[in-house]
Design a protein around this motif. Structure first.
Motif, PDB file in Angstrom:
ATOM      1  N   VAL A  76      40.112  43.725  28.407  1.00  0.00           N
ATOM      2  CA  VAL A  76      39.066  43.821  29.434  1.00  0.00           C
ATOM      3  C   VAL A  76      37.900  44.662  28.914  1.00  0.00           C
ATOM      4  O   VAL A  76      36.736  44.337  29.137  1.00  0.00           O
ATOM      5  CB  VAL A  76      39.652  44.412  30.729  1.00  0.00           C
ATOM      6  N   TYR A 113      35.788  42.600  26.702  1.00  0.00           N
ATOM      7  CA  TYR A 113      34.950  41.691  27.485  1.00  0.00           C
ATOM      8  C   TYR A 113      33.710  42.422  28.002  1.00  0.00           C
ATOM      9  O   TYR A 113      32.593  41.900  27.943  1.00  0.00           O
ATOM     10  CB  TYR A 113      35.748  41.127  28.656  1.00  0.00           C
ATOM     11  N   ILE A 114      33.913  43.653  28.496  1.00  0.00           N
ATOM     12  CA  ILE A 114      32.779  44.435  28.997  1.00  0.00           C
ATOM     13  C   ILE A 114      31.772  44.691  27.881  1.00  0.00           C
ATOM     14  O   ILE A 114      30.558  44.551  28.072  1.00  0.00           O
ATOM     15  CB  ILE A 114      33.282  45.771  29.582  1.00  0.00           C
ATOM     16  N   SER A 148      28.872  46.278  32.977  1.00  0.00           N
ATOM     17  CA  SER A 148      30.175  46.667  33.525  1.00  0.00           C
ATOM     18  C   SER A 148      30.384  46.017  34.887  1.00  0.00           C
ATOM     19  O   SER A 148      30.105  46.623  35.922  1.00  0.00           O
ATOM     20  CB  SER A 148      30.270  48.192  33.654  1.00  0.00           C
ATOM     21  N   GLU A 154      34.500  44.153  39.062  1.00  0.00           N
ATOM     22  CA  GLU A 154      35.905  43.784  39.045  1.00  0.00           C
ATOM     23  C   GLU A 154      36.597  44.225  37.758  1.00  0.00           C
ATOM     24  O   GLU A 154      37.780  44.564  37.769  1.00  0.00           O
ATOM     25  CB  GLU A 154      36.076  42.268  39.253  1.00  0.00           C
ATOM     26  N   THR A 155      35.852  44.244  36.641  1.00  0.00           N
ATOM     27  CA  THR A 155      36.470  44.690  35.389  1.00  0.00           C
ATOM     28  C   THR A 155      36.683  46.197  35.399  1.00  0.00           C
ATOM     29  O   THR A 155      37.695  46.689  34.884  1.00  0.00           O
ATOM     30  CB  THR A 155      35.600  44.288  34.182  1.00  0.00           C
ATOM     31  N   LEU A 198      40.150  48.273  34.941  1.00  0.00           N
ATOM     32  CA  LEU A 198      40.297  49.316  33.926  1.00  0.00           C
ATOM     33  C   LEU A 198      40.782  50.625  34.539  1.00  0.00           C
ATOM     34  O   LEU A 198      41.672  51.283  34.005  1.00  0.00           O
ATOM     35  CB  LEU A 198      38.963  49.546  33.219  1.00  0.00           C
ATOM     36  N   PHE A 232      45.545  41.073  36.322  1.00  0.00           N
ATOM     37  CA  PHE A 232      44.878  40.634  35.095  1.00  0.00           C
ATOM     38  C   PHE A 232      44.659  39.123  35.127  1.00  0.00           C
ATOM     39  O   PHE A 232      43.584  38.618  34.770  1.00  0.00           O
ATOM     40  CB  PHE A 232      45.734  41.035  33.890  1.00  0.00           C
ATOM     41  N   LEU A 255      41.916  38.364  37.513  1.00  0.00           N
ATOM     42  CA  LEU A 255      40.615  38.711  36.940  1.00  0.00           C
ATOM     43  C   LEU A 255      40.136  37.626  35.981  1.00  0.00           C
ATOM     44  O   LEU A 255      38.961  37.245  35.988  1.00  0.00           O
ATOM     45  CB  LEU A 255      40.723  40.060  36.216  1.00  0.00           C
ATOM     46  N   LYS A 256      41.036  37.109  35.144  1.00  0.00           N
ATOM     47  CA  LYS A 256      40.654  36.035  34.224  1.00  0.00           C
ATOM     48  C   LYS A 256      40.157  34.813  34.993  1.00  0.00           C
ATOM     49  O   LYS A 256      39.184  34.171  34.610  1.00  0.00           O
ATOM     50  CB  LYS A 256      41.844  35.656  33.334  1.00  0.00           C
ATOM     51  N   ILE A 294      36.649  35.541  36.385  1.00  0.00           N
ATOM     52  CA  ILE A 294      35.637  35.503  35.330  1.00  0.00           C
ATOM     53  C   ILE A 294      35.319  34.063  34.948  1.00  0.00           C
ATOM     54  O   ILE A 294      34.164  33.679  34.763  1.00  0.00           O
ATOM     55  CB  ILE A 294      36.126  36.298  34.103  1.00  0.00           C
TER      56      ILE A 294
END
Length: 384
Positions: free
Chosen positions: A58, A61-62, A68, A71-72, A76, A108, A111-112, A115
């Motif tokens: 993650v 990705y950021i 930022s 959601e990420t 974290l 996780f 979240l994927k 995104i």
């Protein structure tokens, strides 16, 4: 080593309580360094190590996006809080660790999916950094916890396809990055770490990619104590933290162990000395009566031209432990003094994880005990 881990934990705590949720490049780099140290330190605690792997992904990705997204950052902070709490929890409860890991993996996955749904709305999404508003409301339970393995594979395949498109715009450098990532994703080490997750084996490069060459990358690592062994005609090294006991064997005992393919731990029981006290790691916490009845399988390291069977003249017994899995290997000799590994080049070959670079400039094949233990070791669940 302990000092580095303490610094890494302090960095995580600072980010957890930070009021500014926008990660600057400097703060992201500090977090990346902290995650790398903690992944090495917690290599034997699979749920905790997997949490760190997800947090690292993650964070990457950021850094790639240049901002930022709320959601990420939410993810974290939650991951870092779990990692800090598990590090400071003296109970050392594997069941609790596994439960926290499962919950974090569900988020996780969610979240994927989120995104991907945002990325799919336009071919080139505009990056517009915006400071997120901290939310005191609990996160809703994601319905993705019921995703099937097939659904998970489809999600990752789509993500990989999008990743490929981005890499295609970076020329030869993108090709090298894709090769490295594909090697990592398909490696037995990653599979053993995430063996119970529905991750597919995918390649981020098409078979038609021209001039596809393996890329060896030498990566610095925290100073890691290792032991140098001789197996057949090969010198190899092994992390000292995975060694539960070392013993020199007489030829007759070595022959007996090889014939039976097991090592009875009762052979090492001593008058007025508990057997558990002779071990390090989790075996030291096993009930004495259980240890007396325990026999460990003799495991055969594979790869790198290692012999298919231990030599008849093997004179050293090495008992290996990783969490709840235990086993033994026999080798011809072991150097008395430890050496220190400072760099590592990953190149999986059977049970050889790659090349270890020593502090004194020497290089040796590095034996990966975790793949062996997952394949051939016994599982002994400790009750607390």
């Amino acid at each position: 080593m302990t000092h580095a881990i303490d610094d890494a934990i302090l960095r995580l705590k600072a980010e957890i309580i930070a009021q500014d949720w926008r990660l600057s490049p400097k703060r992201a780099e500090q977090l990346e360094t902290a995650f790398a140290s903690l992944r090495m330190h917690f290599a034997n605690r699979k749920p905790l190590h997997a949490m760190l792997v997800m947090a690292t992904n993650v964070l990457a990705y950021i850094k790639t996006r240049g901002n930022s997204p709320p959601e990420t950052i939410d993810f974290l902070k939650e991951a870092m809080a779990h990692i800090v709490n598990l590090h400071e929890d003296l109970a050392d409860d594997p069941t609790h660790e596994e439960k926290l890991f499962r919950g974090l993996f569900t988020r996780f996955t969610s979240l994927k999916t989120k995104i991907q749904s945002k990325g799919g709305s336009t071919s080139q999404p505009t990056i517009q950094p915006a400071p997120p508003e901290p939310s005191s409301q609990p996160q809703p339970q994601s319905s993705s916890s019921n995703l099937s393995a097939k659904g998970e594979q489809e999600i990752i395949s789509v993500l990989c396809a999008e990743f490929n498109k981005s890499l295609a715009r970076t020329g030869s450098l993108g090709s090298q990055i894709a090769t490295l990532f594909a090697t990592w994703l398909d490696s037995p080490v990653v599979y053993s770490l995430l063996h119970d997750l529905p991750l597919p084996s995918v390649s981020l490069l098409d078979d038609t990619t021209p001039n596809r060459q393996p890329v060896e990358v030498i990566t610095s690592c925290p100073p890691t104590p290792v032991k140098v062994f001789t197996i057949g005609d090969t010198f190899i090294v092994l992390q000292s933290s995975a060694i539960a006991m070392l013993r020199t064997l007489s030829p007759s005992i070595a022959t007996l162990y090889l014939r039976n393919a097991t090592v009875p731990l009762k052979d090492y029981s001593r008058f007025l000395q508990k057997l558990a006290h002779q071990f390090t790691g989790s075996l030291a916490r096993v009930d004495e009566r259980t240890l007396q009845t325990l026999s460990l399988p003799i495991m055969i390291p594979q790869g790198h031209n290692l012999p298919e069977a231990p030599a008849p003249l093997s004179s050293t017994l090495v008992i290996l432990s990783s969490g709840n899995r235990h086993g033994a290997i026999l080798c011809e000799s072991v150097q008395e003094h430890e050496q220190t590994m400072i760099k590592f080049a990953k190149q999986q070959n059977g049970d050889i994880a790659g090349t270890a670079y020593m502090e004194d400039g020497g290089t040796f094949p590095l034996l990966d005990p975790f793949t062996m233990l997952n394949r051939e070791g016994i599982l002994l669940i400790l009750e607390h």
